[in-house]
Each structure stands twice: as C-alpha cells, then as structure tokens.
Design a protein around this motif. Structure first.
Motif, mmCIF file in Angstrom:
data_model
loop_
_atom_site.group_PDB
_atom_site.id
_atom_site.type_symbol
_atom_site.label_atom_id
_atom_site.label_comp_id
_atom_site.label_asym_id
_atom_site.label_seq_id
_atom_site.Cartn_x
_atom_site.Cartn_y
_atom_site.Cartn_z
ATOM 1 N N GLY A 14 0.814 -1.204 0.000
ATOM 2 C CA GLY A 14 0.000 0.000 0.000
ATOM 3 C C GLY A 14 0.848 1.255 0.000
ATOM 4 N N VAL A 15 1.932 1.264 0.761
ATOM 5 C CA VAL A 15 2.839 2.416 0.792
ATOM 6 C C VAL A 15 3.478 2.620 -0.581
ATOM 7 N N ILE A 16 3.906 1.525 -1.196
ATOM 8 C CA ILE A 16 4.531 1.618 -2.525
ATOM 9 C C ILE A 16 3.546 2.183 -3.539
ATOM 10 N N TRP A 17 2.304 1.716 -3.495
ATOM 11 C CA TRP A 17 1.269 2.213 -4.412
ATOM 12 C C TRP A 17 1.012 3.705 -4.182
ATOM 13 N N TYR A 18 0.950 4.105 -2.925
ATOM 14 C CA TYR A 18 0.667 5.501 -2.589
ATOM 15 C C TYR A 18 1.786 6.425 -3.064
ATOM 16 N N LEU A 19 3.028 5.947 -3.010
ATOM 17 C CA LEU A 19 4.172 6.776 -3.375
ATOM 18 C C LEU A 19 4.366 6.885 -4.886
ATOM 19 N N GLN A 20 3.587 6.153 -5.656
ATOM 20 C CA GLN A 20 3.754 6.193 -7.107
ATOM 21 C C GLN A 20 3.389 7.534 -7.704
ATOM 22 N N GLU A 21 2.506 8.278 -7.020
ATOM 23 C CA GLU A 21 2.046 9.555 -7.554
ATOM 24 C C GLU A 21 2.000 10.583 -6.441
ATOM 25 N N PRO A 22 2.585 11.767 -6.629
ATOM 26 C CA PRO A 22 2.552 12.788 -5.577
ATOM 27 C C PRO A 22 1.120 13.180 -5.270
ATOM 28 N N ALA A 23 0.846 13.450 -3.991
ATOM 29 C CA ALA A 23 -0.482 13.916 -3.565
ATOM 30 C C ALA A 23 -0.312 15.154 -2.726
ATOM 31 N N SER A 24 -1.179 16.118 -2.917
ATOM 32 C CA SER A 24 -1.100 17.352 -2.133
ATOM 33 C C SER A 24 -1.448 17.070 -0.699
ATOM 34 N N ASN A 25 -0.884 17.855 0.212
ATOM 35 C CA ASN A 25 -1.077 17.639 1.637
ATOM 36 C C ASN A 25 -1.770 18.829 2.268
ATOM 37 N N ALA A 26 -2.394 18.545 3.378
ATOM 38 C CA ALA A 26 -3.029 19.620 4.129
ATOM 39 C C ALA A 26 -1.956 20.549 4.659
ATOM 40 N N PRO A 27 -2.192 21.851 4.676
ATOM 41 C CA PRO A 27 -1.189 22.785 5.164
ATOM 42 C C PRO A 27 -0.960 22.683 6.652
ATOM 43 N N GLY A 28 -1.973 22.250 7.376
ATOM 44 C CA GLY A 28 -1.850 22.146 8.823
ATOM 45 C C GLY A 28 -1.636 20.724 9.244
ATOM 46 N N GLY A 29 -1.720 20.455 10.539
ATOM 47 C CA GLY A 29 -1.419 19.132 11.029
ATOM 48 C C GLY A 29 -2.552 18.450 11.718
ATOM 49 N N GLY A 30 -3.742 19.037 11.723
ATOM 50 C CA GLY A 30 -4.860 18.390 12.402
ATOM 51 C C GLY A 30 -5.273 17.129 11.706
ATOM 52 N N SER A 31 -5.978 16.280 12.382
ATOM 53 C CA SER A 31 -6.415 15.031 11.793
ATOM 54 C C SER A 31 -7.892 14.848 11.955
ATOM 55 N N LYS A 32 -8.486 14.162 10.993
ATOM 56 C CA LYS A 32 -9.903 13.835 11.050
ATOM 57 C C LYS A 32 -10.018 12.328 11.137
ATOM 58 N N PRO A 33 -10.398 11.805 12.271
ATOM 59 C CA PRO A 33 -10.380 10.366 12.452
ATOM 60 C C PRO A 33 -11.557 9.674 11.797
ATOM 61 N N GLN A 34 -11.439 8.280 11.705
ATOM 62 C CA GLN A 34 -12.565 7.500 11.241
ATOM 63 C C GLN A 34 -13.585 7.328 12.330
ATOM 64 N N ASP A 35 -14.897 6.939 11.922
ATOM 65 C CA ASP A 35 -15.964 6.714 12.891
ATOM 66 C C ASP A 35 -15.832 5.332 13.475
#
Length: 424
Positions: free
Chosen positions: A403-424
C-alpha cells in the motif's frame, strides 16, 4: 469587555453541554460496541461452541451495515442535520443490542451485531457535522480531539471494566444494559441538542447530492490513498476490536484478567494517540515534513510492530501494545490529506466514502483473520498455535508495504496544517 467575555464563555459552555457532550456519548458507545467482543470472546465461543472463523465472522458483522451506512449518511446529515440523524440511528443500536442479548444462534447474534453497526455508524460523522455548524473553523481541531478521546474512553470501557462487570453479569445482561445506554443517548441527543438556525437550508437537490458520489468514485486521488488507509485502519480495528484477547491467551499464555489488563493498556495508548497524532503532525509541518511523509513513515513503523507480533516475540511486553496503539492510530492522517484536495462542500461526502470503504474492509479483515487462524487445529484447551497468528498477522504486513509503494507512485497534495480527522 467583561460582558463580551462572559457572553463568549456562556456560548462555549452552551455548545459544550448541549451539543458536544451528547454526541460524545454516542461516539463513546460506538467504540465500546466495536471493541467489547474482544473481552467476551471466550464466553461466546464456550456458549455457542464456535471456532475462530465463526467468531470473526460474527464480530465482523458489525462492519457490514456500518460501512454501507456511510454512503447515505453524508447526504442525510446535510439534509436533516446531525441531531435527527444520530438520534434515529442510535435506535438501531438499541434494537441490535436487544437481539444480541436474546440471541440463541450464530445467525441471530450476527444479525444483532449488524444492527448495532448500523446504529452507531454516524457516531463521529454526525459529531463532525455538528462541530462545523456550531464552532468556528479555528476551534475544529480542539473539538475533534475531544471526540477522539471520547472514542478512546469507549475502547477503554470495553476492556477491564467489562471484564470486571462480567463477574456479576452474564454477557446477555451486559447487552441489555448497553441497549438502555443507547436509548438514553438517543433521547438525549434528540431532546437536548438544538438545531443550528438556518443549517437545514438546501443549496442543491437530493439527486444532485447523490450524483456527487459518482464523481468522487472515479477520482484517482481517492483511490491512490485508499489502499494504505484501508489496510492500516481495518487491520488495527480488527485486532484491537477482537483478536488481541485470543492472541494474548493463545500466544502469550495469559489468563483472561491478565489479557484484559494489556487490552486496557492498548486502549489507553489508542486514546492518547488520538491527540498525539495531531500534535506531532502539526509540529512536523512547521519544520517542512508533510502529512504524506509522516503517514508513510508511520505506516512503515506500524508494519514493523505487526511483524514483531506475527513472530510472537515479546507477545506480552506492554511496550509492544503501546506501540501498536500509537502507530495504528496514525492511519487517520489519510482524512486530512484527502480532504485538503477537495472543496469544503465535498469533504463530508469524500470522508464518509473513505470511511465506508475502510469499514467495509474491516469486515474482511476481522473475519479474514479468523478464517486464517481456523486453518490450524485447536489444542486440548481450545487454543490455536502461534503459527496460526503468525500467518494471520503477517499477511497484513505485506499488504501495508504494498500500500505504501502504491501511494508513493504519484505525488499527492497535503493539508497545510497538522490536524487530523479520524474515522468513525
């Protein structure tokens, strides 16, 4: 100025007591229901005469309706508001608890478990909707942290407190008690939480909202991050919610009380990690380390912890379970990473979509681990060999790395801040 401060303090107190606290009770129950089978697993196996495969399938039934509910949930919350939606959903948890308490067969218990999953499916998403309605954006991270902690407290309650309660109550009586708590939470949300004025005004029709899902389903940004979050979150949910107890008893040789104590420690690390993840991400963002980099590093650490567990090394070491609780928690970074790539009016549906996929796979993970473990014969005391857990816990390690290898295949934009939104 004093009058202004007093008014602001009264407003915060009003929101905390009449909005946040009732929703926190619902999220607490969501985590408690999700995790309780890890403690009552020996009771279920003994009373029903079932093996690991059936136990995994029974417990994982929770995730079927939980996952399916995520897709209409976003639309319902936008149209009818979190108060009505969450209060109604919790009534299904009441029904499911009653069915589970009365269950005499595997199928009846699985149906009750599925109804419970449906009933608590909106636990966090409804709270997040309420937070966005009642609080300014700069207060969202703090409010999210409070709710993350409420979920962790539910996971804590499902360990030692439940184990102690079982000394006086049989497990069916426990679910009668949980049915009552769910009913009280539903009534409190419906009658105590107010509607935010103007919050139900619609800017687009129902079918337009639903059609939005078809657009997101084909968006490659979602499917680039989905495998890493799906595998990581689902594996953590499956192990923390069920397989920790059997693993500690079969591989670690612990009795029920000793296993429950380590499960309590794991839940404590999980609770602390909810807030720690956001704090660390915020600090790393200030020195130029992106959320994407942090997610990949933490998933790699998570895989290493899982590898130690698969090998059976230090199976009863408290540090191992603290590390598992902290690392498995960081997978929630997928939500702010994904949310930052979409307009704000789409975030609710995008997040619930990812949540649906994650919890759909949680069913596969929780049941699948049981199916793998069940490939080995049980010992004279009903225990499974360590080799069974090596394979069951080792396969997710391989999937995480892929999964990490697949994710790293294409750059993805990141949130500017560091907060997180958890799962339910």
């Amino acid at each position: 100025m004093s009058d202004s401060n007093n008014t602001a303090q009264k407003s915060v107190l009003f929101i905390a007591l009449r909005v946040l606290l009732p929703f926190a009770a619902g999220y607490f129950l969501s985590y408690l229901f999700r995790s309780v089978n890890a403690v009552i697993a020996p009771n279920l196996q003994s009373d029903l005469g079932i093996g690991a495969g059936d136990l995994g399938s029974l417990t994982a039934a929770y995730f079927v309706f939980f996952a399916l509910a995520q897709f209409p949930l976003g639309v319902l919350l936008d149209r009818y508001g979190p108060r009505r939606v969450q209060a109604c959903f919790l009534l299904f948890a009441v029904l499911g608890s009653v069915i589970f308490a009365l269950g005499q067969s595997l199928y009846m218990l699985a149906f009750g478990r599925a109804m419970i999953g449906l009933g608590v499916a909106g636990g966090l998403m409804s709270a997040m909707k309420a937070i966005t309605l009642w609080l300014p954006q700069e207060r969202w991270p703090l409010a999210n942290g409070i709710f993350m902690t409420a979920g962790g407290l539910g996971a804590l309650a499902a360990t030692l407190p439940v184990e102690m309660l079982l000394h006086w109550l049989a497990w069916p009586a426990l679910f009668w008690l949980l049915a009552l708590c769910s009913l009280l939470a539903s009534a409190t949300i419906f009658f105590v939480v107010p509607d935010k004025p103007g919050s139900l005004a619609q800017t687009e029709g129902l079918f337009a909202q639903i059609r939005g899902y078809t657009v997101y389903l084909t968006d490659r940004r979602i499917w680039r991050i989905t495998p890493i979050s799906m595998i990581g979150m689902a594996t953590g949910i499956a192990i923390q919610g069920l397989w920790t107890g059997p693993y500690l008893r079969d591989v670690g040789g612990l009795n029920r009380q000793e296993a429950a104590e380590l499960q309590f420690l794991l839940a404590l690390a999980l609770t602390f990690g909810f807030t720690l993840t956001g704090i660390v991400a915020d600090r790393l963002a200030r020195i130029g380390i992106t959320l994407k980099s942090m997610l990949c590093m933490s998933i790699t650490g998570y895989a290493m912890v899982m590898l130690v567990m698969a090998g059976g090394w230090a199976a009863t070491n408290p540090l191992l379970w603290i590390a598992f609780g902290l690392f498995s928690n960081t997978t929630v970074l997928a939500y702010p990473i994904l949310g930052a790539q979409f307009p704000i009016q789409a975030i609710g549906r995008v997040n619930t979509m990812l949540n649906g996929v994650v919890f759909g796979f949680a069913f596969v993970a929780q049941a699948g681990l049981g199916w793998i473990i069940d490939l080995w014969p049980r010992g004279p005391q009903g225990q499974y060999p360590a080799e069974a857990y090596s394979w069951a816990f080792g396969i997710p390690v391989v999937l995480m790395i892929l999964g990490v290898i697949w994710y790293l295949q294409e750059p993805a934009s990141n949130a500017p801040g560091g907060g997180s939104k958890p799962q339910d």
